[in-house]
Design a protein around this motif. Structure first.
Motif, PDB file in Angstrom:
ATOM      1  N   PHE A  36       0.780  -1.286   0.036  1.00 38.98           N
ATOM      2  CA  PHE A  36       0.107  -0.087   0.024  1.00 38.98           C
ATOM      3  C   PHE A  36       0.839   1.291  -0.081  1.00 38.98           C
ATOM      4  N   LEU A  37       0.355   2.246  -0.369  1.00 38.56           N
ATOM      5  CA  LEU A  37       0.993   3.449  -0.608  1.00 38.56           C
ATOM      6  C   LEU A  37       0.152   4.626  -0.151  1.00 38.56           C
ATOM      7  N   ASP A  38       0.612   5.468   0.628  1.00 43.33           N
ATOM      8  CA  ASP A  38      -0.445   6.764   1.054  1.00 43.33           C
ATOM      9  C   ASP A  38       0.076   8.175   0.312  1.00 43.33           C
ATOM     10  N   LEU A  40      -1.266   9.461  -2.286  1.00 41.42           N
ATOM     11  CA  LEU A  40      -1.078   9.121  -3.744  1.00 41.42           C
ATOM     12  C   LEU A  40      -1.384  10.337  -4.588  1.00 41.42           C
ATOM     13  N   TYR A 149      -8.626   2.019  -3.651  1.00 44.63           N
ATOM     14  CA  TYR A 149      -8.056   3.595  -3.538  1.00 44.63           C
ATOM     15  C   TYR A 149      -9.483   4.208  -2.506  1.00 44.63           C
ATOM     16  N   TYR A 150      -8.942   4.718  -1.332  1.00 45.32           N
ATOM     17  CA  TYR A 150      -9.960   5.329  -0.473  1.00 45.32           C
ATOM     18  C   TYR A 150      -9.874   6.666  -0.533  1.00 45.32           C
ATOM     19  N   ASN A 162     -12.476  -1.187   7.895  1.00 50.50           N
ATOM     20  CA  ASN A 162     -11.098  -1.588   7.351  1.00 50.50           C
ATOM     21  C   ASN A 162     -10.841  -2.865   6.555  1.00 50.50           C
ATOM     22  N   SER A 179      -8.584   1.706   6.131  1.00 51.80           N
ATOM     23  CA  SER A 179      -9.050   2.499   4.836  1.00 51.80           C
ATOM     24  C   SER A 179      -8.624   3.670   4.828  1.00 51.80           C
ATOM     25  N   LYS A 180      -7.396   4.108   4.943  1.00 56.20           N
ATOM     26  CA  LYS A 180      -6.929   5.723   5.182  1.00 56.20           C
ATOM     27  C   LYS A 180      -7.199   6.205   3.824  1.00 56.20           C
ATOM     28  N   ASN A 182      -6.778   8.672   0.883  1.00 57.61           N
ATOM     29  CA  ASN A 182      -5.672   8.939  -0.358  1.00 57.61           C
ATOM     30  C   ASN A 182      -4.564   7.726  -0.289  1.00 57.61           C
ATOM     31  N   ARG A 183      -5.234   6.440   0.474  1.00 57.19           N
ATOM     32  CA  ARG A 183      -4.250   5.127   0.329  1.00 57.19           C
ATOM     33  C   ARG A 183      -4.595   4.373  -0.576  1.00 57.19           C
ATOM     34  N   VAL A 185      -4.172   0.468  -1.799  1.00 53.07           N
ATOM     35  CA  VAL A 185      -3.825  -0.821  -1.488  1.00 53.07           C
ATOM     36  C   VAL A 185      -3.987  -1.786  -2.793  1.00 53.07           C
TER      37      VAL A 185
END
Length: 271
Positions: A36-38, A40, A149-150, A162, A179-180, A182-183, A185
């Motif tokens: 996952f990447l925050d 984005l 993408y959240y 989540n 489910s942060k 702008n994250r 997964v």
């Protein structure tokens, strides 16, 4: 901005973090591979995505023992930015860099959005542990990756809602990924990739943009065709029996009717 503009931003962010994302995936690959990447997309775009997300009454409610959520797949009914960002994840450069991270050369996005699109969950809604349908709409390619993408602002872990991964079975503790906002997964889908969304427990809305990638070969050598297969959570023993029976019946129907008795309506019907 158009999808190509969004795709360039997504690609640049993924490429910049490629090494760390690859480490995430390799470290989890033997179970359910994921990364996952925050952060984005720029904040102003995320704010716009959230504000343009359709209301519940503009979406389709899927409510059963298996799941309880709102979905949207006919993207031309909604604000154009939602469709542009969703399809940015299908851009050749984005697909290519994710393929490099997971070690697959031939993966393909799905412009029909079969089981993809957008989803919304409010308090008491959920998605029980399940395996995604193994194939695309035409049963020609294998489903291999799920992109989530959240876009719900100020999301907190305590909200529930989540993502949960169950690599060691439903009796073991799941891996929980918040489910942060702008994250992104990215998770593997195969015969052992049980995952779920925990019940939302607060008066909030969980908003997600989803894509799937497919391949001509399954991700695992021992993968086999299956319908979307649900299980009950560990504390719901009776429900688990009912859902396993439901899986068995639907699988046997598919042995007779390759594409089911009726067409699955969850895909983008483009003109």
């Amino acid at each position: 901005m158009k999808r190509k503009d969004f795709a360039e931003i997504i690609f640049a962010n993924i490429f910049k973090n490629k090494d760390s994302l690859q480490k995430q995936y390799i470290n989890s690959e033997n179970e359910i591979g994921y990364f996952f990447l925050d952060a984005l997309l720029p904040d102003e775009i995320v704010i716009q995505l959230n504000s343009c997300f359709p209301k519940m009454e503009e979406m389709v409610l899927k409510k059963s023992l298996r799941e309880n959520k709102y979905i949207g797949v006919q993207m031309n009914k909604y604000a154009s930015i939602l469709e542009e960002v969703l399809f940015a994840f299908q851009d050749e450069k984005v697909v290519g860099v994710i393929g490099e991270i997971v070690g697959l050369k031939e993966i393909y996005p799905d412009d029909k959005l079969y089981a993809g699109g957008i989803s919304l969950m409010k308090k008491n809604q959920f998605l029980n542990p399940h395996l995604d349908n193994s194939h695309d709409k035409e049963r020609e390619r294998w489903r291999v990756f799920n992109l989530l993408y959240y876009v719900s602002p100020n999301w907190e872990f305590e909200n529930g809602g989540n993502l949960e991964l169950w690599p060691n079975g439903l009796e073991a503790k799941p891996i929980t990924i918040e489910s942060k906002c702008n994250r992104l997964v990215v998770m593997a889908t195969h015969n052992n990739s049980f995952h779920s969304v925990s019940p939302v427990v607060k008066e909030v809305e969980r908003k997600c943009i989803s894509n799937y990638y497919f391949s001509n070969k399954p991700l695992k050598e021992d993968d086999f065709f299956h319908v979307t297969s649900f299980r009950g959570r560990p504390e719901h023993k009776i429900l688990d029996i009912l859902l396993q029976t439901d899986n068995f019946l639907r699988m046997n129907i598919r042995k007779i009717f390759k594409k089911g008795i009726k067409e699955n309506p969850h895909y983008y019907k483009k003109k």
